[in-house]
Design a protein around this motif. Structure first.
Motif, PDB file in Angstrom:
ATOM      1  N   THR A  90      71.996   9.931  68.042  1.00  0.00           N
ATOM      2  CA  THR A  90      72.337  11.336  67.815  1.00  0.00           C
ATOM      3  C   THR A  90      71.714  11.902  66.545  1.00  0.00           C
ATOM      4  OG1 THR A  90      74.422  10.553  66.829  1.00  0.00           O
ATOM      5  CG2 THR A  90      74.486  11.292  69.133  1.00  0.00           C
ATOM      6  N   ALA A  91      71.302  11.054  65.602  1.00  0.00           N
ATOM      7  CA  ALA A  91      70.681  11.548  64.366  1.00  0.00           C
ATOM      8  C   ALA A  91      69.912  10.422  63.687  1.00  0.00           C
ATOM      9  CB  ALA A  91      71.737  12.110  63.414  1.00  0.00           C
ATOM     10  N   TYR A  92      68.907  10.815  62.924  1.00  0.00           N
ATOM     11  CA  TYR A  92      68.124   9.888  62.117  1.00  0.00           C
ATOM     12  C   TYR A  92      68.060  10.386  60.673  1.00  0.00           C
ATOM     13  CZ  TYR A  92      65.958   8.020  66.435  1.00  0.00           C
ATOM     14  OH  TYR A  92      65.712   7.457  67.656  1.00  0.00           O
ATOM     15  N   THR A  93      67.979   9.455  59.740  1.00  0.00           N
ATOM     16  CA  THR A  93      67.506   9.768  58.393  1.00  0.00           C
ATOM     17  C   THR A  93      66.073   9.273  58.321  1.00  0.00           C
ATOM     18  OG1 THR A  93      69.703   9.584  57.398  1.00  0.00           O
ATOM     19  CG2 THR A  93      67.810   9.408  55.927  1.00  0.00           C
ATOM     20  N   LEU A  94      65.150  10.188  58.020  1.00  0.00           N
ATOM     21  CA  LEU A  94      63.728   9.874  58.027  1.00  0.00           C
ATOM     22  C   LEU A  94      63.138   9.986  56.623  1.00  0.00           C
ATOM     23  CD1 LEU A  94      62.511  11.903  61.162  1.00  0.00           C
ATOM     24  CD2 LEU A  94      63.224   9.507  61.068  1.00  0.00           C
ATOM     25  N   ARG A  95      62.129   9.149  56.377  1.00  0.00           N
ATOM     26  CA  ARG A  95      61.360   9.244  55.138  1.00  0.00           C
ATOM     27  C   ARG A  95      60.205  10.218  55.343  1.00  0.00           C
ATOM     28  NH1 ARG A  95      62.548   3.610  55.473  1.00  0.00           N
ATOM     29  NH2 ARG A  95      60.608   3.238  56.633  1.00  0.00           N
ATOM     30  N   THR A  96      60.102  11.196  54.463  1.00  0.00           N
ATOM     31  CA  THR A  96      59.020  12.167  54.540  1.00  0.00           C
ATOM     32  C   THR A  96      58.173  12.102  53.269  1.00  0.00           C
ATOM     33  OG1 THR A  96      60.254  13.991  53.537  1.00  0.00           O
ATOM     34  CG2 THR A  96      60.497  13.675  55.922  1.00  0.00           C
ATOM     35  N   VAL A  97      57.092  12.858  53.272  1.00  0.00           N
ATOM     36  CA  VAL A  97      56.204  12.951  52.119  1.00  0.00           C
ATOM     37  C   VAL A  97      55.987  14.426  51.809  1.00  0.00           C
ATOM     38  CG1 VAL A  97      55.029  10.777  52.673  1.00  0.00           C
ATOM     39  CG2 VAL A  97      54.131  12.942  53.568  1.00  0.00           C
ATOM     40  N   PRO A  98      55.510  14.749  50.600  1.00  0.00           N
ATOM     41  CA  PRO A  98      55.171  16.151  50.324  1.00  0.00           C
ATOM     42  C   PRO A  98      54.130  16.656  51.328  1.00  0.00           C
ATOM     43  CG  PRO A  98      55.237  14.893  48.288  1.00  0.00           C
ATOM     44  CD  PRO A  98      55.345  13.897  49.408  1.00  0.00           C
ATOM     45  N   SER A  99      54.242  17.915  51.712  1.00  0.00           N
ATOM     46  CA  SER A  99      53.317  18.471  52.697  1.00  0.00           C
ATOM     47  C   SER A  99      51.874  18.344  52.206  1.00  0.00           C
ATOM     48  CB  SER A  99      53.656  19.928  52.997  1.00  0.00           C
ATOM     49  OG  SER A  99      53.600  20.701  51.819  1.00  0.00           O
ATOM     50  N   PHE A 100      50.944  18.212  53.128  1.00  0.00           N
ATOM     51  CA  PHE A 100      49.545  17.995  52.775  1.00  0.00           C
ATOM     52  C   PHE A 100      48.645  18.608  53.833  1.00  0.00           C
ATOM     53  CE2 PHE A 100      51.079  14.444  55.267  1.00  0.00           C
ATOM     54  CZ  PHE A 100      50.037  14.093  56.109  1.00  0.00           C
ATOM     55  N   ARG A 101      47.378  18.769  53.460  1.00  0.00           N
ATOM     56  CA  ARG A 101      46.382  19.293  54.381  1.00  0.00           C
ATOM     57  C   ARG A 101      45.424  18.184  54.800  1.00  0.00           C
ATOM     58  NH1 ARG A 101      46.857  23.462  50.583  1.00  0.00           N
ATOM     59  NH2 ARG A 101      45.008  22.794  49.408  1.00  0.00           N
ATOM     60  N   LEU A 102      44.847  18.364  55.963  1.00  0.00           N
ATOM     61  CA  LEU A 102      43.882  17.400  56.491  1.00  0.00           C
ATOM     62  C   LEU A 102      42.552  18.087  56.790  1.00  0.00           C
ATOM     63  CD1 LEU A 102      46.071  15.366  59.008  1.00  0.00           C
ATOM     64  CD2 LEU A 102      45.043  14.471  56.913  1.00  0.00           C
ATOM     65  N   HIS A 103      41.483  17.382  56.482  1.00  0.00           N
ATOM     66  CA  HIS A 103      40.143  17.804  56.880  1.00  0.00           C
ATOM     67  C   HIS A 103      39.785  17.011  58.134  1.00  0.00           C
ATOM     68  CE1 HIS A 103      35.700  18.654  55.608  1.00  0.00           C
ATOM     69  NE2 HIS A 103      35.883  18.797  56.907  1.00  0.00           N
ATOM     70  N   GLU A 104      39.591  17.721  59.221  1.00  0.00           N
ATOM     71  CA  GLU A 104      39.221  17.094  60.489  1.00  0.00           C
ATOM     72  C   GLU A 104      37.726  17.245  60.737  1.00  0.00           C
ATOM     73  OE1 GLU A 104      41.203  17.783  64.626  1.00  0.00           O
ATOM     74  OE2 GLU A 104      39.432  19.088  64.510  1.00  0.00           O
ATOM     75  N   ASP A 146      43.397  22.219  57.763  1.00  0.00           N
ATOM     76  CA  ASP A 146      44.652  22.902  58.065  1.00  0.00           C
ATOM     77  C   ASP A 146      45.819  22.024  57.620  1.00  0.00           C
ATOM     78  OD1 ASP A 146      46.442  24.812  59.004  1.00  0.00           O
ATOM     79  OD2 ASP A 146      45.403  25.068  60.918  1.00  0.00           O
ATOM     80  N   VAL A 147      47.022  22.596  57.739  1.00  0.00           N
ATOM     81  CA  VAL A 147      48.243  21.842  57.452  1.00  0.00           C
ATOM     82  C   VAL A 147      48.291  20.619  58.368  1.00  0.00           C
ATOM     83  CG1 VAL A 147      50.765  21.947  57.458  1.00  0.00           C
ATOM     84  CG2 VAL A 147      49.422  23.933  56.727  1.00  0.00           C
ATOM     85  N   SER A 148      48.769  19.504  57.865  1.00  0.00           N
ATOM     86  CA  SER A 148      48.656  18.227  58.568  1.00  0.00           C
ATOM     87  C   SER A 148      49.146  18.275  60.012  1.00  0.00           C
ATOM     88  CB  SER A 148      49.402  17.136  57.792  1.00  0.00           C
ATOM     89  OG  SER A 148      50.786  17.439  57.677  1.00  0.00           O
ATOM     90  N   ASN A 194      41.150  13.256  57.124  1.00  0.00           N
ATOM     91  CA  ASN A 194      41.350  12.795  55.756  1.00  0.00           C
ATOM     92  C   ASN A 194      42.077  13.844  54.934  1.00  0.00           C
ATOM     93  OD1 ASN A 194      39.797  10.111  55.497  1.00  0.00           O
ATOM     94  ND2 ASN A 194      38.318  11.438  56.531  1.00  0.00           N
ATOM     95  N   ARG A 195      42.944  13.380  54.054  1.00  0.00           N
ATOM     96  CA  ARG A 195      43.669  14.288  53.175  1.00  0.00           C
ATOM     97  C   ARG A 195      42.695  15.041  52.277  1.00  0.00           C
ATOM     98  NH1 ARG A 195      49.603  12.716  51.335  1.00  0.00           N
ATOM     99  NH2 ARG A 195      50.382  11.717  53.234  1.00  0.00           N
ATOM    100  N   THR A 196      43.046  16.293  51.976  1.00  0.00           N
ATOM    101  CA  THR A 196      42.156  17.114  51.183  1.00  0.00           C
ATOM    102  C   THR A 196      42.939  18.182  50.435  1.00  0.00           C
ATOM    103  OG1 THR A 196      40.202  18.554  51.285  1.00  0.00           O
ATOM    104  CG2 THR A 196      41.774  18.739  53.088  1.00  0.00           C
ATOM    105  N   ASP A 197      42.347  18.660  49.341  1.00  0.00           N
ATOM    106  CA  ASP A 197      42.881  19.803  48.609  1.00  0.00           C
ATOM    107  C   ASP A 197      42.116  21.082  48.935  1.00  0.00           C
ATOM    108  OD1 ASP A 197      44.812  18.283  47.260  1.00  0.00           O
ATOM    109  OD2 ASP A 197      43.366  17.658  45.739  1.00  0.00           O
ATOM    110  N   GLU A 198      41.190  20.986  49.881  1.00  0.00           N
ATOM    111  CA  GLU A 198      40.427  22.171  50.274  1.00  0.00           C
ATOM    112  C   GLU A 198      41.352  23.224  50.877  1.00  0.00           C
ATOM    113  OE1 GLU A 198      36.791  21.246  52.586  1.00  0.00           O
ATOM    114  OE2 GLU A 198      37.365  19.146  52.228  1.00  0.00           O
TER     115      GLU A 198
END
Length: 425
Positions: free
Chosen positions: A166-180, A279-281, A221-225
């Protein structure tokens, strides 16, 4: 009548339940147990096997949705199990958070995706179940438990055999962008340098149509673009027009004229060119899937994937199977967080095979299963396979430990339909 997304699995349950609270889930399970009805839980219906088929009680968690709690400091979030992944992604984004990895389909329920060990690609990243910090579930006698320890290691990937999550506690990370970056490259080159591609990118996958000499690759790949608006247009052209509209036309033509499949496969491969976007991951991870198909997928030891993929392609040629859908290869890190993780204890490469709706798949999938057996590959829990408990016991070191947990949680088989009985006994 209930049908899955593909439309080739169906059942007419005695009761359809749509609980809107944990208490209503408890009442539903207890009522079904009193009637000796098998209880199965359905999400978005994206499992390709008969996982949820029942003539008893079919439970949907579509009213158990949303975030219950968010801790931005620790990154832990509490999410209702029925929340669809695309909704979860948006909710997390509102808090500046994200899931570290995702698959390429975002319409599944959170519980459905986690319980079948749904995965994305990333040599250093596990499947979605590895993100689970804790889980709440309703057992066969209606008890609500927050599982921990070995019970949690069993419950992360349970195929719905322990109870109703009925529910989960999940581990998340700060939002990030990806270069595809997408490319069309010679298959021989990709296979010769496969380790470099898999280890040299945060996320890497490849697609190859039978009878084609080139592979279609995707590097993330993660990016700051900054986000590229133009890239979104390119993504639409790639994902909607080429991957769906054109693919559907090609598959229809191949179904109508099977002898043309090799030429069609080579032609649709040539249509795919290079493209790039930022774009956003979660927008990059997921792609629309508008073409209906059925699927089998196998978790191979990573070191065997090049040889195994070569064997599959050669088998298709040799046996003249009419296959007009690409094979897909993705990478997942080893883990021991889930007793039934297909990547348990070893770095893993998945090979997925698809069959267009309305085309024969049984002999094709059976031949792939034979190749998988030769390499000790494990089946994806949400895809088609024919393995039973004895074969699976030989593939999973903690299989019997899982069965011990199952016996405690569901001693009378309240959650045991034909599928669960086949895979767990």
């Amino acid at each position: 009548m209930w049908k899955n997304w593909t439309g080739d699995q169906s059942c007419t349950p005695a009761r359809r339940a749509l609980p809107s609270s944990v208490d209503e889930v408890v009442s539903t399970v207890r009522s079904a147990a009193e009637r000796r009805q098998v209880v199965r839980v359905v999400g978005a219906g994206h499992a390709f096997g008969d996982n949820v088929v029942t003539d008893g009680t079919l439970v949907s968690l579509d009213r158990l949705t949303g975030l219950h709690h968010v801790d931005r400091v620790t990154g832990l979030v509490r999410v209702a199990a029925g929340t669809r992944l695309h909704d979860l992604n948006d909710l997390l984004d509102d808090h500046g958070l994200a899931l570290a990895n995702l698959g390429d389909i975002n319409v599944q329920s959170t519980a459905g995706a986690i319980s079948t060990a749904t995965h994305g690609t990333g040599a250093k990243l596990g499947n979605l179940a590895t993100l689970v910090e804790s889980a709440e579930l309703v057992t066969a006698d209606g008890t609500v438990v927050e599982v921990a320890g070995d019970d949690l290691r069993a419950a992360r990937v349970s195929v719905g055999a322990l109870g109703v999550v009925t529910a989960y506690t999940l581990r998340t990370v700060p939002s990030f962008r990806l270069h595809e970056r997408r490319d069309r490259l010679p298959l021989s080159q990709v296979l010769a340098e496969l380790d470099a591609y898999a280890d040299g990118n945060d996320h890497f996958e490849l697609f190859v149509f039978p009878h084609a000499d080139d592979a279609l690759t995707k590097e993330l790949n993660r990016t700051d673009e900054p986000i590229s608006t133009r890239g979104r247009v390119g993504a639409y052209l790639d994902e909607v027009i080429v991957e769906n509209r054109v693919l559907d036309l090609v598959c229809r033509a191949g179904r109508r004229y099977p002898s043309a499949i090799p030429r069609l496969n080579r032609a649709v491969t040539r249509l795919a060119g290079s493209s790039s976007r930022v774009d956003v991951s979660h927008r990059v991870f997921s792609s629309p899937r508008l073409v209906r198909f059925t699927e089998t997928e196998w978790a191979f030891p990573r070191e065997a994937v090049t040889e195994a993929l070569t064997d599959v392609l050669a088998m298709i040629e040799r046996r003249r199977f009419e296959v007009n859908f690409p094979l897909e290869v993705r990478f997942v890190a080893a883990d021991t967080e889930s007793m039934l993780s297909p990547s348990y204890g070893r770095p893993t490469a998945y090979i997925a095979a698809h069959a267009y709706a309305g085309m024969a798949w049984q002999e094709y999938f059976s031949a792939i299963e034979e190749i998988a057996a030769a390499y000790g590959a494990r089946p994806h829990w949400g895809k088609r396979h024919t393995l039973g408990a004895e074969a699976l016991r030989g593939l999973y070191p903690e299989f019997d430990a899982f069965l011990d947990v199952r016996k405690r949680f569901d001693p009378d088989g309240v959650f045991t339909n034909a599928h669960v009985e086949r895979i767990f006994g």
